[in-house]
Write a protein that holds these residues in place. Sequence first.
Motif, PDB file in Angstrom:
ATOM      1  N   ILE A   1       0.843  -1.203   0.000  1.00 42.86           N
ATOM      2  CA  ILE A   1       0.000   0.000   0.000  1.00 42.86           C
ATOM      3  C   ILE A   1       0.871   1.243   0.000  1.00 42.86           C
ATOM      4  CG2 ILE A   1      -1.789   1.260   1.255  1.00 42.86           C
ATOM      5  CD1 ILE A   1      -2.528  -1.478   2.568  1.00 42.86           C
ATOM      6  N   ALA A   2       1.936   1.228   0.807  1.00 41.00           N
ATOM      7  CA  ALA A   2       2.838   2.378   0.896  1.00 41.00           C
ATOM      8  C   ALA A   2       3.522   2.638  -0.440  1.00 41.00           C
ATOM      9  CB  ALA A   2       3.863   2.143   1.999  1.00 41.00           C
ATOM     10  N   GLN A   3       3.953   1.588  -1.135  1.00 41.53           N
ATOM     11  CA  GLN A   3       4.556   1.776  -2.455  1.00 41.53           C
ATOM     12  C   GLN A   3       3.562   2.403  -3.425  1.00 41.53           C
ATOM     13  OE1 GLN A   3       6.770  -1.926  -3.731  1.00 41.53           O
ATOM     14  NE2 GLN A   3       6.447  -2.406  -1.563  1.00 41.53           N
ATOM     15  N   HIS A   4       2.324   1.952  -3.371  1.00 43.67           N
ATOM     16  CA  HIS A   4       1.292   2.521  -4.240  1.00 43.67           C
ATOM     17  C   HIS A   4       1.145   4.021  -3.986  1.00 43.67           C
ATOM     18  CE1 HIS A   4      -2.487   2.226  -6.656  1.00 43.67           C
ATOM     19  NE2 HIS A   4      -2.808   3.282  -5.931  1.00 43.67           N
ATOM     20  N   LEU A   5       1.096   4.408  -2.719  1.00 42.89           N
ATOM     21  CA  LEU A   5       0.935   5.821  -2.391  1.00 42.89           C
ATOM     22  C   LEU A   5       2.167   6.631  -2.773  1.00 42.89           C
ATOM     23  CD1 LEU A   5      -0.803   5.387   1.071  1.00 42.89           C
ATOM     24  CD2 LEU A   5      -1.845   6.270  -1.029  1.00 42.89           C
ATOM     25  N   ALA A   6       3.354   6.070  -2.554  1.00 39.65           N
ATOM     26  CA  ALA A   6       4.576   6.783  -2.924  1.00 39.65           C
ATOM     27  C   ALA A   6       4.657   6.996  -4.436  1.00 39.65           C
ATOM     28  CB  ALA A   6       5.798   6.022  -2.423  1.00 39.65           C
ATOM     29  N   ALA A   7       4.184   6.020  -5.193  1.00 34.95           N
ATOM     30  CA  ALA A   7       4.287   6.079  -6.647  1.00 34.95           C
ATOM     31  C   ALA A   7       3.216   6.935  -7.289  1.00 34.95           C
ATOM     32  CB  ALA A   7       4.223   4.668  -7.218  1.00 34.95           C
ATOM     33  N   THR A   8       2.056   7.078  -6.623  1.00 33.23           N
ATOM     34  CA  THR A   8       0.903   7.666  -7.312  1.00 33.23           C
ATOM     35  C   THR A   8       0.300   8.902  -6.664  1.00 33.23           C
ATOM     36  OG1 THR A   8      -0.718   6.258  -6.167  1.00 33.23           O
ATOM     37  CG2 THR A   8       0.286   5.369  -8.172  1.00 33.23           C
ATOM     38  N   SER A   9       0.511   9.112  -5.353  1.00 36.33           N
ATOM     39  CA  SER A   9      -0.262  10.165  -4.682  1.00 36.33           C
ATOM     40  C   SER A   9       0.384  11.535  -4.727  1.00 36.33           C
ATOM     41  CB  SER A   9      -0.505   9.777  -3.213  1.00 36.33           C
ATOM     42  OG  SER A   9       0.696   9.921  -2.454  1.00 36.33           O
ATOM     43  N   GLY A  10       1.696  11.594  -4.833  1.00 37.08           N
ATOM     44  CA  GLY A  10       2.389  12.874  -4.753  1.00 37.08           C
ATOM     45  C   GLY A  10       2.365  13.501  -3.375  1.00 37.08           C
ATOM     46  N   ARG A  11       2.030  12.717  -2.354  1.00 38.21           N
ATOM     47  CA  ARG A  11       1.888  13.267  -0.997  1.00 38.21           C
ATOM     48  C   ARG A  11       2.896  12.690  -0.005  1.00 38.21           C
ATOM     49  NH1 ARG A  11      -4.539  13.083   0.237  1.00 38.21           N
ATOM     50  NH2 ARG A  11      -3.767  13.752   2.293  1.00 38.21           N
ATOM     51  N   VAL A  12       3.735  11.767  -0.453  1.00 30.02           N
ATOM     52  CA  VAL A  12       4.668  11.085   0.442  1.00 30.02           C
ATOM     53  C   VAL A  12       6.046  11.743   0.341  1.00 30.02           C
ATOM     54  CG1 VAL A  12       5.771   8.899   1.011  1.00 30.02           C
ATOM     55  CG2 VAL A  12       3.400   8.923   0.211  1.00 30.02           C
ATOM     56  N   ASP A  13       6.552  12.238   1.468  1.00 26.29           N
ATOM     57  CA  ASP A  13       7.868  12.873   1.491  1.00 26.29           C
ATOM     58  C   ASP A  13       8.991  11.852   1.595  1.00 26.29           C
ATOM     59  OD1 ASP A  13       6.980  15.530   1.274  1.00 26.29           O
ATOM     60  OD2 ASP A  13       6.500  15.584   3.411  1.00 26.29           O
ATOM     61  N   ARG A  14       8.893  10.960   2.546  1.00 26.66           N
ATOM     62  CA  ARG A  14       9.909   9.931   2.730  1.00 26.66           C
ATOM     63  C   ARG A  14       9.188   8.614   3.048  1.00 26.66           C
ATOM     64  NH1 ARG A  14      14.651  12.738   2.809  1.00 26.66           N
ATOM     65  NH2 ARG A  14      15.941  10.923   3.294  1.00 26.66           N
ATOM     66  N   LEU A  15       9.799   7.515   2.615  1.00 29.33           N
ATOM     67  CA  LEU A  15       9.148   6.200   2.688  1.00 29.33           C
ATOM     68  C   LEU A  15      10.044   5.223   3.442  1.00 29.33           C
ATOM     69  CD1 LEU A  15       6.854   4.256   1.689  1.00 29.33           C
ATOM     70  CD2 LEU A  15       8.239   3.906  -0.374  1.00 29.33           C
ATOM     71  N   VAL A  16       9.417   4.399   4.287  1.00 34.53           N
ATOM     72  CA  VAL A  16      10.096   3.294   4.964  1.00 34.53           C
ATOM     73  C   VAL A  16       9.337   2.009   4.641  1.00 34.53           C
ATOM     74  CG1 VAL A  16      10.725   2.269   7.176  1.00 34.53           C
ATOM     75  CG2 VAL A  16      10.950   4.748   6.844  1.00 34.53           C
ATOM     76  N   LEU A  17      10.050   1.007   4.184  1.00 30.58           N
ATOM     77  CA  LEU A  17       9.467  -0.309   3.922  1.00 30.58           C
ATOM     78  C   LEU A  17      10.122  -1.313   4.848  1.00 30.58           C
ATOM     79  CD1 LEU A  17       9.455  -0.248   0.004  1.00 30.58           C
ATOM     80  CD2 LEU A  17       7.547   0.251   1.548  1.00 30.58           C
ATOM     81  N   MET A  18       9.330  -1.928   5.711  1.00 34.22           N
ATOM     82  CA  MET A  18       9.853  -2.893   6.679  1.00 34.22           C
ATOM     83  C   MET A  18       9.314  -4.279   6.353  1.00 34.22           C
ATOM     84  SD  MET A  18       9.642  -2.850  10.863  1.00 34.22           S
ATOM     85  CE  MET A  18       7.939  -3.452  10.995  1.00 34.22           C
ATOM     86  N   ASN A  19      10.206  -5.180   5.947  1.00 30.21           N
ATOM     87  CA  ASN A  19       9.809  -6.554   5.625  1.00 30.21           C
ATOM     88  C   ASN A  19       8.504  -6.558   4.845  1.00 30.21           C
ATOM     89  OD1 ASN A  19      11.668  -6.636   8.103  1.00 30.21           O
ATOM     90  ND2 ASN A  19      11.664  -8.755   7.410  1.00 30.21           N
ATOM     91  N   SER A  20       8.557  -5.836   3.756  1.00 29.47           N
ATOM     92  CA  SER A  20       7.379  -5.517   2.954  1.00 29.47           C
ATOM     93  C   SER A  20       7.254  -6.449   1.752  1.00 29.47           C
ATOM     94  CB  SER A  20       7.509  -4.059   2.479  1.00 29.47           C
ATOM     95  OG  SER A  20       6.646  -3.770   1.411  1.00 29.47           O
ATOM     96  N   VAL A  21       6.029  -6.608   1.271  1.00 31.94           N
ATOM     97  CA  VAL A  21       5.847  -7.224  -0.045  1.00 31.94           C
ATOM     98  C   VAL A  21       6.402  -6.271  -1.097  1.00 31.94           C
ATOM     99  CG1 VAL A  21       3.799  -8.447   0.755  1.00 31.94           C
ATOM    100  CG2 VAL A  21       3.515  -6.285  -0.465  1.00 31.94           C
ATOM    101  N   MET A  22       6.933  -6.830  -2.170  1.00 34.63           N
ATOM    102  CA  MET A  22       7.447  -6.028  -3.277  1.00 34.63           C
ATOM    103  C   MET A  22       7.713  -6.935  -4.469  1.00 34.63           C
ATOM    104  SD  MET A  22      11.265  -5.225  -1.747  1.00 34.63           S
ATOM    105  CE  MET A  22      10.514  -4.032  -0.663  1.00 34.63           C
ATOM    106  N   PHE A  23       7.785  -6.317  -5.644  1.00 34.99           N
ATOM    107  CA  PHE A  23       7.976  -7.093  -6.860  1.00 34.99           C
ATOM    108  C   PHE A  23       7.008  -8.288  -6.862  1.00 34.99           C
ATOM    109  CE2 PHE A  23      12.365  -5.285  -6.208  1.00 34.99           C
ATOM    110  CZ  PHE A  23      12.283  -4.344  -7.219  1.00 34.99           C
ATOM    111  N   ASP A  24       7.521  -9.487  -7.099  1.00 36.15           N
ATOM    112  CA  ASP A  24       6.673 -10.700  -7.100  1.00 36.15           C
ATOM    113  C   ASP A  24       6.969 -11.575  -5.885  1.00 36.15           C
ATOM    114  OD1 ASP A  24       9.203 -11.442  -7.909  1.00 36.15           O
ATOM    115  OD2 ASP A  24       8.545 -12.688  -9.586  1.00 36.15           O
TER     116      ASP A  24
END
Length: 273
Positions: A108-131
């Motif tokens: 969800i965080a990746q989606h918001l970082a990529a599309t919303s224009g509202r995220v300043d800095r992002l942290v991904l902790m043991n997150s789903v990604m790619f496949d």
Amino acid sequence: MSEQQVQRKQVQVNGTGLSYLEAGGRSAAPLLLLHGTFWSRVWLPVLPALGTHSRCVALDLPGFGASDGELDVHSATVPELARTVLAAADALGMDRFNLAGHDIGGGIAQHLAATSGRVDRLVLMNSVMFDSWPVPAVERFRDPQVRASMGVNEMLTARAETTRKAVARPLSDDEVADYVSPWKDPTRVRSWMAMAAAADARYTMDLVPALREAAVPTRLVWGREDEFQKITFARRYSAEIPASDLVEVPGKHIPTEDSPEQVAEAILDHLAA
């Protein structure tokens, strides 16, 4: 700041009361924290430390944790949950914000970082990604018959087993009981199964070009012994996505339980950069 200074509150979002844990001063820079197949409890060990820098809001998605509502397979997709999170941010008065995501919450965080224009800095902790997802234990809930056969007792047993596997240190019975407590409610059992049924790697694979273009400053914080989301994916992300780096810490899928000081330090260092 102690855990006693972390407060549970509620905000109305699209007519549903969403619960969240809050730490830090309201005038501080906002940090929104998202869970995946667990709930806001995963962030509790680091909220006191993060609250020294940020206004931390660890949200419970609808039908999860202490939130009202119920997810179905449509509303539990990454894009739909991202819309819910943005509505929550609006209701909380967060125009722009830093964002952290764990597990599917990281999708969800990746989606918001990529599309919303509202995220300043992002942290991904043991997150789903790619496949990297869904893992087999989650993917099986795409089958309606599997979902129909899962009751409260079966869910409590399964979530307890998964919680113990997600943490390297031995959890006490009380800690496990706390983690699985939301799933005593059939509504939350159905919401969890809806999230599992909606899990689909295309949501993160399709984001890769937009993530590269957005280049939101990103720190991956990873329990290197994670059996669910392998650290090889984190290393690939930090190599392929601009403005990202990786901090490896001791622990498994919930490193806030195994290495809370190291996790908090890595996040604070990133937010202060």
